[in-house]
Design a protein around this motif. Structure first.
Motif, PDB file in Angstrom:
ATOM      1  N   GLY A  11       3.860  12.012  10.726  1.00 49.51           N
ATOM      2  CA  GLY A  11       5.780  12.145  10.565  1.00 49.51           C
ATOM      3  C   GLY A  11       6.030  10.969   9.982  1.00 49.51           C
ATOM      4  N   VAL A  12       5.387   9.743  10.582  1.00 51.22           N
ATOM      5  CA  VAL A  12       5.312   8.149  10.109  1.00 51.22           C
ATOM      6  C   VAL A  12       5.668   8.291   8.514  1.00 51.22           C
ATOM      7  N   TRP A  13       4.199   8.888   8.197  1.00 45.78           N
ATOM      8  CA  TRP A  13       4.616   8.839   6.246  1.00 45.78           C
ATOM      9  C   TRP A  13       5.423   9.474   5.420  1.00 45.78           C
ATOM     10  N   ARG A  14       6.157  10.684   6.282  1.00 43.27           N
ATOM     11  CA  ARG A  14       6.809  11.642   5.895  1.00 43.27           C
ATOM     12  C   ARG A  14       8.146  10.642   5.998  1.00 43.27           C
ATOM     13  N   GLY A  15       8.217  10.372   6.890  1.00 43.96           N
ATOM     14  CA  GLY A  15       9.910   9.363   6.983  1.00 43.96           C
ATOM     15  C   GLY A  15       9.938   8.222   5.992  1.00 43.96           C
ATOM     16  N   CYS A  16       9.121   7.902   6.042  1.00 43.96           N
ATOM     17  CA  CYS A  16       8.515   6.130   4.995  1.00 43.96           C
ATOM     18  C   CYS A  16       8.723   6.996   3.700  1.00 43.96           C
ATOM     19  N   SER A  17       8.599   7.755   3.672  1.00 49.11           N
ATOM     20  CA  SER A  17       8.660   8.298   1.938  1.00 49.11           C
ATOM     21  C   SER A  17       9.586   8.247   2.063  1.00 49.11           C
ATOM     22  N   ALA A  18      10.135   9.751   2.262  1.00 43.19           N
ATOM     23  CA  ALA A  18      11.910   9.660   2.361  1.00 43.19           C
ATOM     24  C   ALA A  18      12.400   8.608   2.625  1.00 43.19           C
ATOM     25  N   LEU A  19      12.608   7.766   3.020  1.00 42.58           N
ATOM     26  CA  LEU A  19      13.449   6.266   3.030  1.00 42.58           C
ATOM     27  C   LEU A  19      12.759   5.455   1.481  1.00 42.58           C
ATOM     28  N   VAL A  20      11.688   5.330   1.408  1.00 39.55           N
ATOM     29  CA  VAL A  20      11.176   4.795  -0.242  1.00 39.55           C
ATOM     30  C   VAL A  20      11.959   6.020  -1.242  1.00 39.55           C
ATOM     31  N   ILE A  21      11.788   7.162  -0.929  1.00 43.69           N
ATOM     32  CA  ILE A  21      12.465   8.047  -2.140  1.00 43.69           C
ATOM     33  C   ILE A  21      14.110   7.892  -2.393  1.00 43.69           C
ATOM     34  N   LEU A 108       1.083  -4.003  -1.423  1.00 45.15           N
ATOM     35  CA  LEU A 108       1.659  -3.973  -1.203  1.00 45.15           C
ATOM     36  C   LEU A 108       2.578  -2.942  -2.418  1.00 45.15           C
ATOM     37  N   PHE A 109       2.361  -3.302  -3.836  1.00 46.88           N
ATOM     38  CA  PHE A 109       2.769  -2.387  -4.786  1.00 46.88           C
ATOM     39  C   PHE A 109       2.500  -0.890  -4.002  1.00 46.88           C
ATOM     40  N   THR A 110       1.319  -1.267  -4.006  1.00 43.04           N
ATOM     41  CA  THR A 110       0.543   0.089  -3.920  1.00 43.04           C
ATOM     42  C   THR A 110       0.371   1.179  -2.819  1.00 43.04           C
ATOM     43  N   LYS A 111       1.529   0.588  -1.530  1.00 47.82           N
ATOM     44  CA  LYS A 111       1.750   1.481  -1.060  1.00 47.82           C
ATOM     45  C   LYS A 111       3.265   2.256  -0.644  1.00 47.82           C
ATOM     46  N   PHE A 112       3.883   1.506  -1.568  1.00 45.70           N
ATOM     47  CA  PHE A 112       5.481   1.645  -2.163  1.00 45.70           C
ATOM     48  C   PHE A 112       5.623   2.444  -3.075  1.00 45.70           C
ATOM     49  N   PHE A 113       4.216   2.637  -4.016  1.00 44.93           N
ATOM     50  CA  PHE A 113       4.574   3.525  -4.522  1.00 44.93           C
ATOM     51  C   PHE A 113       3.795   4.754  -4.552  1.00 44.93           C
ATOM     52  N   ASP A 178     -14.850   3.388  -6.407  1.00 46.16           N
ATOM     53  CA  ASP A 178     -14.717   2.428  -5.324  1.00 46.16           C
ATOM     54  C   ASP A 178     -13.580   2.386  -4.560  1.00 46.16           C
ATOM     55  N   ASP A 179     -12.816   2.750  -5.268  1.00 44.82           N
ATOM     56  CA  ASP A 179     -11.183   2.921  -4.444  1.00 44.82           C
ATOM     57  C   ASP A 179     -11.540   4.324  -4.014  1.00 44.82           C
ATOM     58  N   LEU A 180     -10.275   4.316  -2.635  1.00 41.81           N
ATOM     59  CA  LEU A 180     -10.099   5.226  -2.077  1.00 41.81           C
ATOM     60  C   LEU A 180      -8.297   5.240  -2.192  1.00 41.81           C
ATOM     61  N   VAL A 181      -7.870   6.977  -2.263  1.00 46.59           N
ATOM     62  CA  VAL A 181      -6.447   6.622  -2.570  1.00 46.59           C
ATOM     63  C   VAL A 181      -6.213   7.878  -2.057  1.00 46.59           C
ATOM     64  N   PRO A 182      -4.822   7.973  -0.895  1.00 44.59           N
ATOM     65  CA  PRO A 182      -4.344   9.380  -0.232  1.00 44.59           C
ATOM     66  C   PRO A 182      -4.197  10.300  -1.723  1.00 44.59           C
ATOM     67  N   SER A 183      -4.554  11.909  -0.976  1.00 44.16           N
ATOM     68  CA  SER A 183      -4.297  12.569  -1.534  1.00 44.16           C
ATOM     69  C   SER A 183      -3.817  13.434  -1.163  1.00 44.16           C
ATOM     70  N   PRO A 184      -2.030  13.873  -1.947  1.00 43.66           N
ATOM     71  CA  PRO A 184      -1.471  14.831  -2.130  1.00 43.66           C
ATOM     72  C   PRO A 184      -1.669  16.141  -1.638  1.00 43.66           C
ATOM     73  N   SER A 185      -2.702  16.570  -2.800  1.00 44.24           N
ATOM     74  CA  SER A 185      -2.752  17.912  -3.259  1.00 44.24           C
ATOM     75  C   SER A 185      -3.216  18.404  -2.120  1.00 44.24           C
ATOM     76  N   ALA A 186      -3.710  17.478  -0.852  1.00 47.22           N
ATOM     77  CA  ALA A 186      -4.569  17.990   0.087  1.00 47.22           C
ATOM     78  C   ALA A 186      -3.872  19.089   0.904  1.00 47.22           C
TER      79      ALA A 186
END
Length: 369
Positions: A11-21, A108-113, A178-186
Motif C-alpha cells: 500500500g505504501v508503494w501504491r500510494g507513493c506511486s499515485a502521488l508521483v504520477i 533519488l532519481f531511480t526511486k522517483f522514476f 549486478d543491479d536489482l530493480v523492481p519487477s512490475p510484471s510480477a
C-alpha cells in the motif's frame, strides 16, 4: 501458478506511486492548459479505451501507444492532455522506457522514476547491456501479456552472462547482472498493462517533421506479447518548441506560449495489420522449439535462430515498418506532405550527422540521444 503471484505492491508503494504520477500529471496538464495553446484530437475515443481498461480484472489484452519523439519532456508532458483525475489512477496509466544513464543515474532519481512507472533501459551507445535483447524489453512484454508467459519466450531471452530473472514469482530483476530493480510484471494487477514507447529512440527536431527510422524493440512487443496487444498511434507537435535543443540559458526551463498539439489515432485492427506477422512468428517459434526438443539443434542454436535468423529478422523489420506507417498516417492527417521513402531506412540516418551522434546534423535537424 499465476494465482500464487502477489496481487499488487504494498500500500505504501501504491500510494507513493499515485502521488508521483498524479503530481507530475497535474503539473503537465496545468502547463499545457495555462502556459501554452493546446490542441487535442481524437481524445474521446482514447479515453473510452482507457475506460474499458479501468477494471484490471476484466482486461483481456495489453495496450501499446507509440508516437514521434520531439523533446526531452515529451513523456510525461504529452499525458497532460488527459483529465486531471486520470493521473491519480496508476493502474490505468502508462509504463514507459527511460534511459538508464539519464533518469536512473542516482538513488533519488531511480526511486522517483520507478514510482513513476518507468522501466530502466540501457542504450547501446552508452552501455554494453543495451540492445533489443536486454531484460527490460522482456519486462515490457510481460506487462503487456497474460500470465504465465509461454516457455518459448523465456528461451528467447537466455543470455550467457545474465541469468534469466523473469520467472513469474520474482519480485525483482536485473538489467546488468549486478543491479536489482523492481519487477512490475510480477504483480497480477499489472497484467495487460499500457506501455508507451518512442520507437525513434532519439529526440529528432526537424522543420518538416520527418521522423527517424523506428527501432525494432516495438516489434518484439507486438510479436511476442500474448495475446496481441491493442495499438494506438499518436502524433505530437510543438513539444520541440517548448524544449528545443538549440535553447539557451536557462536550458532546463520549458518555454511557454507555444502551439502544442496531440493527435490520437484510432485503435489499430491488429488482425488486419499484424495478424500475418504474428502467425509467421508463432510458426518460427514452434519450429525452433520442436527442433530443440528433438535434439536437432542445441538450445543456443535455437536462441540464435530466434534472435538472428533471416526469417526472424525480416519479420521484426516488417513489423516495425508497419508500426511506423500507423504514425505516418496521423502525420499526413495533420497536413504534412509525404516523407522521402528513404527516411524509414537505417542507412539514411547513419549518414545524417557525418559521424556525430547528437547536436545539429548535416540536414539541419537537431538530434539528442
Amino acid at each position: 501458478m499465476a494465482q500464487d503471484a502477489p496481487n499488487a505492491p504494498s500500500g505504501v508503494w501504491r500510494g507513493c506511486s499515485a502521488l508521483v504520477i498524479g503530481t507530475v500529471g497535474f503539473i503537465s496538464r496545468s502547463f499545457l492548459l495555462y502556459g501554452n495553446r493546446l490542441e487535442v484530437n481524437g481524445l474521446p475515443d482514447f479515453l473510452a479505451l482507457l475506460d474499458e481498461r479501468k477494471d484490471v480484472t476484466n482486461r483481456s489484452r495489453g495496450l501499446i501507444t507509440v508516437s514521434n519523439h520531439l523533446s526531452v519532456i515529451d513523456d510525461p508532458l504529452m499525458w497532460g492532455v488527459l483529465p486531471y483525475a486520470r493521473h491519480w489512477q496508476p493502474d490505468n496509466m502508462r509504463w514507459s522506457l527511460g534511459s538508464h544513464d539519464i533518469v536512473f543515474k542516482n538513488k533519488l532519481f531511480t526511486k522517483f522514476f520507478h514510482l513513476g512507472q518507468v522501466l530502466p533501459t540501457h542504450r547501446i551507445a552508452h552501455s554494453e547491456h543495451g540492445g533489443l535483447w536486454q531484460p527490460t524489453i522482456l519486462q515490457a512484454i510481460r506487462l503487456l501479456s497474460r500470465r504465465p508467459m509461454p516457455v518459448v519466450s523465456d528461451a528467447v531471452q537466455a543470455s550467457h552472462d545474465i541469468p534469466d530473472p523473469f520467472t513469474w514469482n520474482q519480485l525483482t530483476y536485473t538489467t546488468t547482472g549486478d543491479d536489482l530493480v523492481p519487477s512490475p510484471s510480477a504483480y497480477l494487477n499489472n497484467r495487460f498493462s499500457w506501455v508507451h514507447v518512442h520507437p525513434e529512440g532519439k529526440i529528432h527536431q526537424k522543420n518538416d517533421k520527418t521522423m527517424r527510422y523506428f527501432k525494432w524493440g516495438v516489434s518484439r512487443l507486438i510479436l511476442e506479447s500474448e495475446p496481441c496487444p491493442d495499438l494506438v498511434p499518436i502524433w505530437i507537435e510543438g513539444f520541440d518548441d517548448v524544449m528545443h535543443e538549440s535553447r539557451e540559458f536557462p536550458r532546463f526551463i520549458p518555454r511557454v506560449g507555444k502551439n502544442v498539439s496531440v493527435t490520437f489515432g484510432s485503435r489499430v485492427s491488429m488482425d488486419d495489420v499484424f495478424g500475418d506477422l504474428r502467425s509467421r512468428w508463432k510458426a518460427i517459434e514452434h519450429r525452433v522449439e520442436l527442433s530443440a526438443s528433438r535434439g536437432e539443434q542445441s538450445r543456443l542454436g535455437a536462441l540464435f535462430e530466434l534472435r538472428h535468423g533471416e526469417n526472424a529478422v525480416e519479420l521484426r523489420e516488417e513489423c516495425t515498418l508497419r508500426v511506423r506507417e500507423q504514425v505516418l498516417q496521423l502525420r499526413r492527417q495533420r497536413g504534412w506532405s509525404d516523407e522521402d521513402p528513404k527516411a524509414r531506412l537505417v542507412d539514411t540516418w547513419r549518414r545524417e550527422g557525418l559521424g556525430k551522434r547528437e547536436g545539429i546534423m548535416a540536414d539541419g535537424s537537431w538530434v539528442r540521444e
